[in-house]
Scaffold this active site. Sequence first.
Site, PDB file in Angstrom:
ATOM      1  N   SER A 164       0.826  -1.202   0.000  1.00 38.13           N
ATOM      2  CA  SER A 164       0.000   0.000   0.000  1.00 38.13           C
ATOM      3  C   SER A 164       0.872   1.269   0.000  1.00 38.13           C
ATOM      4  O   SER A 164       1.673   1.464  -0.907  1.00 38.13           O
ATOM      5  CB  SER A 164      -0.979  -0.034   1.175  1.00 38.13           C
ATOM      6  OG  SER A 164      -2.029   0.884   0.996  1.00 38.13           O
ATOM      7  N   ASP A 261      -9.473  -5.412  -4.880  1.00 39.21           N
ATOM      8  CA  ASP A 261      -8.863  -4.191  -4.359  1.00 39.21           C
ATOM      9  C   ASP A 261      -9.169  -3.005  -5.268  1.00 39.21           C
ATOM     10  O   ASP A 261      -8.963  -3.079  -6.487  1.00 39.21           O
ATOM     11  CB  ASP A 261      -7.345  -4.405  -4.254  1.00 39.21           C
ATOM     12  CG  ASP A 261      -6.612  -3.254  -3.600  1.00 39.21           C
ATOM     13  OD1 ASP A 261      -7.270  -2.301  -3.122  1.00 39.21           O
ATOM     14  OD2 ASP A 261      -5.362  -3.304  -3.557  1.00 39.21           O
ATOM     15  N   HIS A 293      -7.681  -5.656  -0.532  1.00 34.98           N
ATOM     16  CA  HIS A 293      -6.456  -4.937  -0.202  1.00 34.98           C
ATOM     17  C   HIS A 293      -5.753  -5.513   1.032  1.00 34.98           C
ATOM     18  O   HIS A 293      -6.373  -5.740   2.068  1.00 34.98           O
ATOM     19  CB  HIS A 293      -6.806  -3.460   0.029  1.00 34.98           C
ATOM     20  CG  HIS A 293      -5.637  -2.540   0.078  1.00 34.98           C
ATOM     21  ND1 HIS A 293      -4.771  -2.373  -0.974  1.00 34.98           N
ATOM     22  CD2 HIS A 293      -5.177  -1.723   1.068  1.00 34.98           C
ATOM     23  CE1 HIS A 293      -3.851  -1.491  -0.652  1.00 34.98           C
ATOM     24  NE2 HIS A 293      -4.062  -1.093   0.593  1.00 34.98           N
TER      25      HIS A 293
END
Length: 319
Positions: A164, A261, A293
Amino acid sequence: MGSNKLEVSVEVLPYLRVYKDGTIERIAGTEVSPADLDPQTGVVSKDIVIIPETGVSARLYRPNLTSEHKKLPLVVYFHGGAFCISSASDPYYHNSLNILVSKADIVVLSVDYRRSPEHPLPAAYEDSWAALEWVASHSGGGGGSEAWLKDSVDFGRVFLAGDSAGANISHHMAIRAGSTRIDGLKIHGIVMIHPYFWGEEPIGSEVMDPIRKAMVDCWWQFVCPSEKGSDDPLMNPFVDGAPSLSGLACDRVIVCVAEKDILRDRGRLYYEKLAKSGWPGTVEVMETEGEDHVFHIFNPNCEKALNMMKCLASFINQE
């Protein structure tokens, strides 16, 4: 009688609230797991301050049974959390990295960079760069004093990794290393897990999901308020003015994406753009079906997470 209840100034769901008196309440990413020997994986870890001037620390991991003569790859890891939550001692990251270290037989330095809003961007990037310089000080008889690095690391096999926001940081560190050399440090590859890249104009699944699109827009505007919005080059590496991907200072990249995601299409776009950029390295993409995610952080022992770790171990140890 007056109410003692604090008034909310900004709410950045599902991460934090900022109250009008300046108090910051983090809703997620606040738990802490101590560094220690993990009996499940045989991995040992410890916390160290690496940049005393700013208080930046890191958690260092290595296999417990390591020959003094065996040099292992080093992964410098940057945790996720939208630049505003979580830490290197977060139990989710601690458990996940224990597994990665055991599967790949590597040393990991997990950087605890400073977070927004107390330390607005680019603080996280500057802390991460300072961490790389600190790592390099241990190479080739430098002045670094951390024995785990000096005794156990092969500085010819250094990788950047992150999920991320941490994957975003990995990209920018490799771009910066392409123009500003760090003596003693060779970045061999990058592991980008569900990278946090974005843009003003929706692409792919973002077009059909305006609610989540607006939510991600809000996250970025909070940590990096700018008239460019999500087209700031820090968040959108494909806009005019962003450094060319061809300057990435590494030989190999793996981009991991997850089917459900909202960031998936940005990760795939990064893979496609990098492959066509003229960069001389090799890039591959790995998609996990049916997952969202950073699923591997929340459930590191599930079959798909363990499979991904095996793939990452293979990528890191590939000759």
